[in-house]
Design a protein around this motif. Structure first.
Motif, PDB file in Angstrom:
ATOM      1  N   GLN A  89     -11.245   4.165  -2.875  1.00  0.00           N
ATOM      2  CA  GLN A  89     -10.807   4.943  -1.724  1.00  0.00           C
ATOM      3  C   GLN A  89     -11.510   4.411  -0.486  1.00  0.00           C
ATOM      4  O   GLN A  89     -12.685   4.050  -0.539  1.00  0.00           O
ATOM      5  CB  GLN A  89     -11.157   6.422  -1.898  1.00  0.00           C
ATOM      6  CG  GLN A  89     -10.352   7.124  -2.946  1.00  0.00           C
ATOM      7  CD  GLN A  89     -10.746   8.577  -3.083  1.00  0.00           C
ATOM      8  OE1 GLN A  89     -11.814   8.979  -2.642  1.00  0.00           O
ATOM      9  NE2 GLN A  89      -9.888   9.362  -3.713  1.00  0.00           N
ATOM     10  N   ILE A  90     -10.787   4.400   0.621  1.00  0.00           N
ATOM     11  CA  ILE A  90     -11.338   3.916   1.882  1.00  0.00           C
ATOM     12  C   ILE A  90     -11.403   5.099   2.846  1.00  0.00           C
ATOM     13  O   ILE A  90     -10.378   5.738   3.107  1.00  0.00           O
ATOM     14  CB  ILE A  90     -10.472   2.780   2.461  1.00  0.00           C
ATOM     15  CG1 ILE A  90     -10.392   1.642   1.452  1.00  0.00           C
ATOM     16  CG2 ILE A  90     -11.032   2.299   3.778  1.00  0.00           C
ATOM     17  CD1 ILE A  90      -9.430   0.554   1.817  1.00  0.00           C
ATOM     18  N   ASN A  91     -12.601   5.398   3.340  1.00  0.00           N
ATOM     19  CA  ASN A  91     -12.807   6.506   4.270  1.00  0.00           C
ATOM     20  C   ASN A  91     -13.311   5.962   5.595  1.00  0.00           C
ATOM     21  O   ASN A  91     -14.223   5.149   5.620  1.00  0.00           O
ATOM     22  CB  ASN A  91     -13.838   7.502   3.719  1.00  0.00           C
ATOM     23  CG  ASN A  91     -13.365   8.163   2.450  1.00  0.00           C
ATOM     24  OD1 ASN A  91     -12.185   8.409   2.277  1.00  0.00           O
ATOM     25  ND2 ASN A  91     -14.289   8.435   1.549  1.00  0.00           N
ATOM     26  N   ARG A  96      -8.306   0.705   6.665  1.00  0.00           N
ATOM     27  CA  ARG A  96      -7.091   0.674   5.852  1.00  0.00           C
ATOM     28  C   ARG A  96      -7.033  -0.624   5.058  1.00  0.00           C
ATOM     29  O   ARG A  96      -7.774  -1.568   5.335  1.00  0.00           O
ATOM     30  CB  ARG A  96      -5.852   0.845   6.711  1.00  0.00           C
ATOM     31  CG  ARG A  96      -5.604  -0.287   7.663  1.00  0.00           C
ATOM     32  CD  ARG A  96      -4.460   0.006   8.620  1.00  0.00           C
ATOM     33  NE  ARG A  96      -4.221  -1.121   9.489  1.00  0.00           N
ATOM     34  CZ  ARG A  96      -4.983  -1.472  10.515  1.00  0.00           C
ATOM     35  NH1 ARG A  96      -6.057  -0.779  10.804  1.00  0.00           N
ATOM     36  NH2 ARG A  96      -4.690  -2.514  11.250  1.00  0.00           N
ATOM     37  N   ALA A  97      -6.122  -0.657   4.101  1.00  0.00           N
ATOM     38  CA  ALA A  97      -5.930  -1.852   3.266  1.00  0.00           C
ATOM     39  C   ALA A  97      -4.439  -2.068   3.061  1.00  0.00           C
ATOM     40  O   ALA A  97      -3.659  -1.119   3.052  1.00  0.00           O
ATOM     41  CB  ALA A  97      -6.618  -1.660   1.916  1.00  0.00           C
ATOM     42  N   GLN A  98      -4.065  -3.322   2.899  1.00  0.00           N
ATOM     43  CA  GLN A  98      -2.687  -3.655   2.551  1.00  0.00           C
ATOM     44  C   GLN A  98      -2.656  -5.003   1.857  1.00  0.00           C
ATOM     45  O   GLN A  98      -3.480  -5.863   2.121  1.00  0.00           O
ATOM     46  CB  GLN A  98      -1.776  -3.647   3.778  1.00  0.00           C
ATOM     47  CG  GLN A  98      -2.110  -4.668   4.839  1.00  0.00           C
ATOM     48  CD  GLN A  98      -1.193  -4.512   6.040  1.00  0.00           C
ATOM     49  OE1 GLN A  98      -0.446  -3.555   6.148  1.00  0.00           O
ATOM     50  NE2 GLN A  98      -1.257  -5.470   6.947  1.00  0.00           N
ATOM     51  N   VAL A  99      -1.699  -5.147   0.941  1.00  0.00           N
ATOM     52  CA  VAL A  99      -1.533  -6.396   0.207  1.00  0.00           C
ATOM     53  C   VAL A  99      -0.522  -7.252   0.953  1.00  0.00           C
ATOM     54  O   VAL A  99       0.574  -6.790   1.287  1.00  0.00           O
ATOM     55  CB  VAL A  99      -1.053  -6.125  -1.243  1.00  0.00           C
ATOM     56  CG1 VAL A  99      -0.812  -7.422  -1.979  1.00  0.00           C
ATOM     57  CG2 VAL A  99      -2.056  -5.265  -1.979  1.00  0.00           C
ATOM     58  N   ILE A 124      -3.320  -6.049  -7.689  1.00  0.00           N
ATOM     59  CA  ILE A 124      -3.828  -5.077  -6.721  1.00  0.00           C
ATOM     60  C   ILE A 124      -2.646  -4.433  -6.012  1.00  0.00           C
ATOM     61  O   ILE A 124      -1.744  -5.127  -5.541  1.00  0.00           O
ATOM     62  CB  ILE A 124      -4.777  -5.746  -5.697  1.00  0.00           C
ATOM     63  CG1 ILE A 124      -6.023  -6.279  -6.400  1.00  0.00           C
ATOM     64  CG2 ILE A 124      -5.168  -4.759  -4.606  1.00  0.00           C
ATOM     65  CD1 ILE A 124      -7.031  -6.928  -5.499  1.00  0.00           C
ATOM     66  N   LYS A 125      -2.677  -3.092  -5.966  1.00  0.00           N
ATOM     67  CA  LYS A 125      -1.640  -2.342  -5.273  1.00  0.00           C
ATOM     68  C   LYS A 125      -2.303  -1.383  -4.291  1.00  0.00           C
ATOM     69  O   LYS A 125      -3.412  -0.927  -4.516  1.00  0.00           O
ATOM     70  CB  LYS A 125      -0.806  -1.535  -6.271  1.00  0.00           C
ATOM     71  CG  LYS A 125       0.071  -2.366  -7.170  1.00  0.00           C
ATOM     72  CD  LYS A 125       0.975  -1.477  -8.003  1.00  0.00           C
ATOM     73  CE  LYS A 125       1.951  -2.261  -8.833  1.00  0.00           C
ATOM     74  NZ  LYS A 125       1.367  -2.936  -9.955  1.00  0.00           N
ATOM     75  N   CYS A 126      -1.590  -1.084  -3.216  1.00  0.00           N
ATOM     76  CA  CYS A 126      -2.061  -0.110  -2.222  1.00  0.00           C
ATOM     77  C   CYS A 126      -0.986   0.969  -2.086  1.00  0.00           C
ATOM     78  O   CYS A 126      -0.102   0.867  -1.232  1.00  0.00           O
ATOM     79  CB  CYS A 126      -2.315  -0.782  -0.880  1.00  0.00           C
ATOM     80  SG  CYS A 126      -3.671  -1.934  -0.902  1.00  0.00           S
ATOM     81  N   PRO A 127      -1.043   2.044  -2.916  1.00  0.00           N
ATOM     82  CA  PRO A 127      -0.034   3.098  -2.795  1.00  0.00           C
ATOM     83  C   PRO A 127      -0.098   3.828  -1.458  1.00  0.00           C
ATOM     84  O   PRO A 127       0.919   4.262  -0.942  1.00  0.00           O
ATOM     85  CB  PRO A 127      -0.347   4.050  -3.957  1.00  0.00           C
ATOM     86  CG  PRO A 127      -1.699   3.685  -4.439  1.00  0.00           C
ATOM     87  CD  PRO A 127      -1.990   2.292  -3.993  1.00  0.00           C
ATOM     88  N   LYS A 128      -1.300   3.950  -0.895  1.00  0.00           N
ATOM     89  CA  LYS A 128      -1.509   4.506   0.448  1.00  0.00           C
ATOM     90  C   LYS A 128      -2.388   3.516   1.195  1.00  0.00           C
ATOM     91  O   LYS A 128      -3.082   2.707   0.572  1.00  0.00           O
ATOM     92  CB  LYS A 128      -2.231   5.854   0.369  1.00  0.00           C
ATOM     93  CG  LYS A 128      -1.481   6.948  -0.329  1.00  0.00           C
ATOM     94  CD  LYS A 128      -2.324   8.206  -0.329  1.00  0.00           C
ATOM     95  CE  LYS A 128      -1.718   9.280  -1.184  1.00  0.00           C
ATOM     96  NZ  LYS A 128      -2.614  10.434  -1.337  1.00  0.00           N
TER      97      LYS A 128
END
Length: 178
Positions: A89-91, A96-99, A124-128
């Protein structure tokens, strides 16, 4: 005596295991993995599954390798049948993160975005934008990739900003007082 080492590693249906000397090769629906067991332990295939036992039960090295070898064989069996997954989780404001193709792009409050190349065998996936899911068949590699991503910006104790494991609890501090 190793309590873990005494148990045989069950081989589920759809998974085949081959033993060649000290090397255990396991093939399943997700892929193929192999592990070479230390010479202080012996490996055999039984009706229960794969059994690992020490060559000399009085030798300290053999006893220390016994449970570890059994766990490593169990990890490759679970890896090729089910796989492993870690969630991060990124706080933080603007974090933010994206592939993007074969890279994970992380915005973590630096003057530049962090580009992490995704290694082979890892998905690696970024659902949010604030969640990263790392999955693969090799437990060690999945954990290593998660640790490397978390290392860019570990969570800090005052506001909790940073990259943390989903099941991690951050002990918060109070901050300055007047």
């Amino acid at each position: 005596m190793s309590r873990i080492g005494k148990l045989a590693v069950p081989v589920p249906s759809g998974v085949s295991a081959d033993i060649d000397g000290q090397t255990v090769s396991v093939k399943g629906p997700k892929g193929t993995l192999s592990f070479t067991v230390n010479d202080a332990c012996k490996v055999e295939k039984t009706d229960d599954g794969i059994k690992i036992s020490p060559v000399d039960a009085d030798d300290k090295k053999a006893r220390s390798m016994w449970g570890m070898s059994r766990t490593m064989v169990s990890n490759i069996v679970v890896g090729v049948s089910e796989g492993f997954e870690k969630k991060l989780q990124i706080n933080g404001v603007g974090y933010r993160a994206q592939v993007q193709g074969q890279n994970l792009q992380l915005a973590l409050g630096f003057s530049h975005d962090v580009i992490y190349p995704i290694p082979d065998g890892i998905d690696i996936k970024c659902p949010k934008p604030t969640e990263v899911t790392i999955s693969g068949i090799d437990r060690q590699q999945v954990g290593q990739v998660a640790a490397e991503i978390r290392e860019y910006r570990p969570p800090e104790p005052y506001k909790g900003k940073g990259v943390k494991y989903a099941d991690e609890f951050i002990v918060r501090k109070e901050g300055k007082k007047k």
